[in-house]
Design a protein around this motif. Sequence first.
Motif, PDB file in Angstrom:
ATOM      1  N   ASP A  75      25.080  14.951  -3.127  1.00  0.00           N
ATOM      2  CA  ASP A  75      25.460  15.604  -1.880  1.00  0.00           C
ATOM      3  C   ASP A  75      24.473  15.188  -0.791  1.00  0.00           C
ATOM      4  O   ASP A  75      23.456  14.553  -1.066  1.00  0.00           O
ATOM      5  N   SER A  76      24.752  15.567   0.439  1.00  0.00           N
ATOM      6  CA  SER A  76      23.802  15.321   1.520  1.00  0.00           C
ATOM      7  C   SER A  76      23.831  16.493   2.488  1.00  0.00           C
ATOM      8  O   SER A  76      24.784  17.273   2.522  1.00  0.00           O
ATOM      9  N   LEU A  77      22.750  16.602   3.248  1.00  0.00           N
ATOM     10  CA  LEU A  77      22.639  17.626   4.284  1.00  0.00           C
ATOM     11  C   LEU A  77      22.771  16.943   5.633  1.00  0.00           C
ATOM     12  O   LEU A  77      22.121  15.931   5.892  1.00  0.00           O
ATOM     13  N   PHE A  78      23.609  17.510   6.495  1.00  0.00           N
ATOM     14  CA  PHE A  78      23.769  17.007   7.858  1.00  0.00           C
ATOM     15  C   PHE A  78      23.204  18.053   8.799  1.00  0.00           C
ATOM     16  O   PHE A  78      23.669  19.192   8.850  1.00  0.00           O
ATOM     17  N   PHE A  79      22.153  17.679   9.525  1.00  0.00           N
ATOM     18  CA  PHE A  79      21.513  18.547  10.512  1.00  0.00           C
ATOM     19  C   PHE A  79      22.010  18.128  11.888  1.00  0.00           C
ATOM     20  O   PHE A  79      21.830  16.986  12.300  1.00  0.00           O
ATOM     21  N   ASN A  80      22.634  19.061  12.611  1.00  0.00           N
ATOM     22  CA  ASN A  80      23.161  18.795  13.944  1.00  0.00           C
ATOM     23  C   ASN A  80      22.383  19.652  14.940  1.00  0.00           C
ATOM     24  O   ASN A  80      22.343  20.879  14.800  1.00  0.00           O
ATOM     25  N   TYR A  81      21.744  19.016  15.924  1.00  0.00           N
ATOM     26  CA  TYR A  81      20.881  19.736  16.860  1.00  0.00           C
ATOM     27  C   TYR A  81      20.713  18.910  18.132  1.00  0.00           C
ATOM     28  O   TYR A  81      21.065  17.725  18.175  1.00  0.00           O
ATOM     29  N   ALA A  82      20.182  19.534  19.160  1.00  0.00           N
ATOM     30  CA  ALA A  82      19.950  18.839  20.425  1.00  0.00           C
ATOM     31  C   ALA A  82      18.803  17.851  20.250  1.00  0.00           C
ATOM     32  O   ALA A  82      17.707  18.228  19.838  1.00  0.00           O
ATOM     33  N   SER A  83      19.064  16.598  20.547  1.00  0.00           N
ATOM     34  CA  SER A  83      18.062  15.546  20.405  1.00  0.00           C
ATOM     35  C   SER A  83      16.813  15.882  21.213  1.00  0.00           C
ATOM     36  O   SER A  83      16.903  16.238  22.384  1.00  0.00           O
ATOM     37  N   GLY A  84      15.664  15.802  20.563  1.00  0.00           N
ATOM     38  CA  GLY A  84      14.404  16.084  21.240  1.00  0.00           C
ATOM     39  C   GLY A  84      14.031  17.555  21.275  1.00  0.00           C
ATOM     40  O   GLY A  84      12.874  17.893  21.510  1.00  0.00           O
ATOM     41  N   ALA A  85      14.994  18.453  21.044  1.00  0.00           N
ATOM     42  CA  ALA A  85      14.707  19.891  21.092  1.00  0.00           C
ATOM     43  C   ALA A  85      14.174  20.403  19.759  1.00  0.00           C
ATOM     44  O   ALA A  85      13.512  21.434  19.710  1.00  0.00           O
ATOM     45  N   HIS A  86      14.482  19.688  18.681  1.00  0.00           N
ATOM     46  CA  HIS A  86      14.080  20.089  17.335  1.00  0.00           C
ATOM     47  C   HIS A  86      13.757  18.827  16.543  1.00  0.00           C
ATOM     48  O   HIS A  86      14.061  17.710  16.976  1.00  0.00           O
ATOM     49  N   THR A  87      13.176  19.043  15.385  1.00  0.00           N
ATOM     50  CA  THR A  87      12.985  17.953  14.429  1.00  0.00           C
ATOM     51  C   THR A  87      13.469  18.424  13.072  1.00  0.00           C
ATOM     52  O   THR A  87      13.627  19.631  12.835  1.00  0.00           O
ATOM     53  N   VAL A  88      13.707  17.478  12.192  1.00  0.00           N
ATOM     54  CA  VAL A  88      13.982  17.777  10.792  1.00  0.00           C
ATOM     55  C   VAL A  88      12.883  17.071  10.010  1.00  0.00           C
ATOM     56  O   VAL A  88      12.777  15.847  10.056  1.00  0.00           O
ATOM     57  N   ASN A  89      12.055  17.864   9.363  1.00  0.00           N
ATOM     58  CA  ASN A  89      10.972  17.324   8.561  1.00  0.00           C
ATOM     59  C   ASN A  89      11.187  17.761   7.115  1.00  0.00           C
ATOM     60  O   ASN A  89      11.280  18.964   6.854  1.00  0.00           O
ATOM     61  N   GLN A  90      11.255  16.787   6.219  1.00  0.00           N
ATOM     62  CA  GLN A  90      11.296  17.128   4.804  1.00  0.00           C
ATOM     63  C   GLN A  90       9.849  17.218   4.348  1.00  0.00           C
ATOM     64  O   GLN A  90       9.046  16.311   4.598  1.00  0.00           O
ATOM     65  N   VAL A  91       9.498  18.348   3.707  1.00  0.00           N
ATOM     66  CA  VAL A  91       8.107  18.630   3.371  1.00  0.00           C
ATOM     67  C   VAL A  91       7.984  19.134   1.933  1.00  0.00           C
ATOM     68  O   VAL A  91       8.983  19.444   1.279  1.00  0.00           O
ATOM     69  N   PHE A 124      12.827  21.777   4.060  1.00  0.00           N
ATOM     70  CA  PHE A 124      13.001  21.208   5.394  1.00  0.00           C
ATOM     71  C   PHE A 124      12.518  22.225   6.425  1.00  0.00           C
ATOM     72  O   PHE A 124      12.795  23.420   6.303  1.00  0.00           O
ATOM     73  N   ILE A 125      11.827  21.729   7.445  1.00  0.00           N
ATOM     74  CA  ILE A 125      11.358  22.601   8.527  1.00  0.00           C
ATOM     75  C   ILE A 125      11.545  21.889   9.861  1.00  0.00           C
ATOM     76  O   ILE A 125      11.696  20.667   9.903  1.00  0.00           O
ATOM     77  N   CYS A 126      11.525  22.682  10.938  1.00  0.00           N
ATOM     78  CA  CYS A 126      11.474  22.111  12.279  1.00  0.00           C
ATOM     79  C   CYS A 126      10.001  22.012  12.654  1.00  0.00           C
ATOM     80  O   CYS A 126       9.249  22.975  12.498  1.00  0.00           O
ATOM     81  N   GLY A 127       9.612  20.835  13.147  1.00  0.00           N
ATOM     82  CA  GLY A 127       8.215  20.599  13.485  1.00  0.00           C
ATOM     83  C   GLY A 127       7.809  21.021  14.878  1.00  0.00           C
ATOM     84  O   GLY A 127       6.637  20.894  15.242  1.00  0.00           O
ATOM     85  N   VAL A 128       8.736  21.526  15.668  1.00  0.00           N
ATOM     86  CA  VAL A 128       8.385  21.988  17.011  1.00  0.00           C
ATOM     87  C   VAL A 128       7.557  23.274  16.858  1.00  0.00           C
ATOM     88  O   VAL A 128       7.961  24.195  16.118  1.00  0.00           O
ATOM     89  N   PRO A 129       6.394  23.349  17.512  1.00  0.00           N
ATOM     90  CA  PRO A 129       5.527  24.522  17.365  1.00  0.00           C
ATOM     91  C   PRO A 129       6.276  25.837  17.573  1.00  0.00           C
ATOM     92  O   PRO A 129       7.009  26.007  18.547  1.00  0.00           O
ATOM     93  N   GLY A 130       6.099  26.734  16.595  1.00  0.00           N
ATOM     94  CA  GLY A 130       6.709  28.056  16.655  1.00  0.00           C
ATOM     95  C   GLY A 130       8.082  28.149  16.024  1.00  0.00           C
ATOM     96  O   GLY A 130       8.525  29.238  15.671  1.00  0.00           O
ATOM     97  N   HIS A 131       8.784  27.042  15.878  1.00  0.00           N
ATOM     98  CA  HIS A 131      10.147  27.114  15.347  1.00  0.00           C
ATOM     99  C   HIS A 131      10.159  27.452  13.856  1.00  0.00           C
ATOM    100  O   HIS A 131      10.910  28.335  13.428  1.00  0.00           O
ATOM    101  N   CYS A 132       9.362  26.748  13.056  1.00  0.00           N
ATOM    102  CA  CYS A 132       9.327  27.021  11.623  1.00  0.00           C
ATOM    103  C   CYS A 132       8.846  28.442  11.357  1.00  0.00           C
ATOM    104  O   CYS A 132       9.462  29.184  10.588  1.00  0.00           O
ATOM    105  N   SER A 133       7.770  28.838  11.991  1.00  0.00           N
ATOM    106  CA  SER A 133       7.239  30.195  11.781  1.00  0.00           C
ATOM    107  C   SER A 133       8.231  31.254  12.267  1.00  0.00           C
ATOM    108  O   SER A 133       8.208  32.390  11.800  1.00  0.00           O
ATOM    109  N   GLY A 134       9.149  30.861  13.138  1.00  0.00           N
ATOM    110  CA  GLY A 134      10.205  31.755  13.610  1.00  0.00           C
ATOM    111  C   GLY A 134      11.433  31.743  12.707  1.00  0.00           C
ATOM    112  O   GLY A 134      12.421  32.399  13.010  1.00  0.00           O
TER     113      GLY A 134
END
Length: 177
Positions: free
Chosen positions: A54-70, A104-114
């Motif tokens: 299977d695969s995961l598709f992340f759809n988001y505003a370019s530059g507003a978020h990141t997808v980081n596999q950690v 997976f997390i968003c690397g934009v400060p505050g997003h993951c912790s939120g």
Amino acid sequence: MACYSSSLALGLLLLISYVSWGSATVHTVGDSSGWTTGFDYSSWAAGKTFVVGDSLFFNYASGAHTVNQVSSGDYTSCSTANSINSDSSGETTLPLSTAGTHYFICGVPGHCSGGMKLAVTVAAAASTTPSSPTPPSSSATPTTPTATKNSGGVRLSPASLVVMAFAVILALNLGLF
């Protein structure tokens, strides 16, 4: 004879397309909400079955978020310092190629912790090799098979595909199409 040959070719083409169609599911993370803040990704993942392939598709505003596999530790601490991979293109597709838990997390400060983080547990793909029969259990209590939910995709067994292909071939030969 030409009708039979074209029917056979069409049937085989349909069989091949059904095999590729039914072999994996693309899960759109967050469904119509996408990858964004203010969404409960734990609840979203809880209702899904993830399988190797299977695969995961992340759809988001370019530059507003990141997808980081950690790693698990970086997931817990919301750290992107040792990301396995990272993308900020706005449309990220990541294959689930191994069994186990993927983080997976968003690397934009505050997003993951939120709460903008996702952990999915991926099961091994079903084996097509028959296994040895399991000996009957000593328990006298019968068990009831349970159905598993599929999250939007279709998984068909090879036997179902063969039956469908032959049904199409037969219908074509009988002039039903």
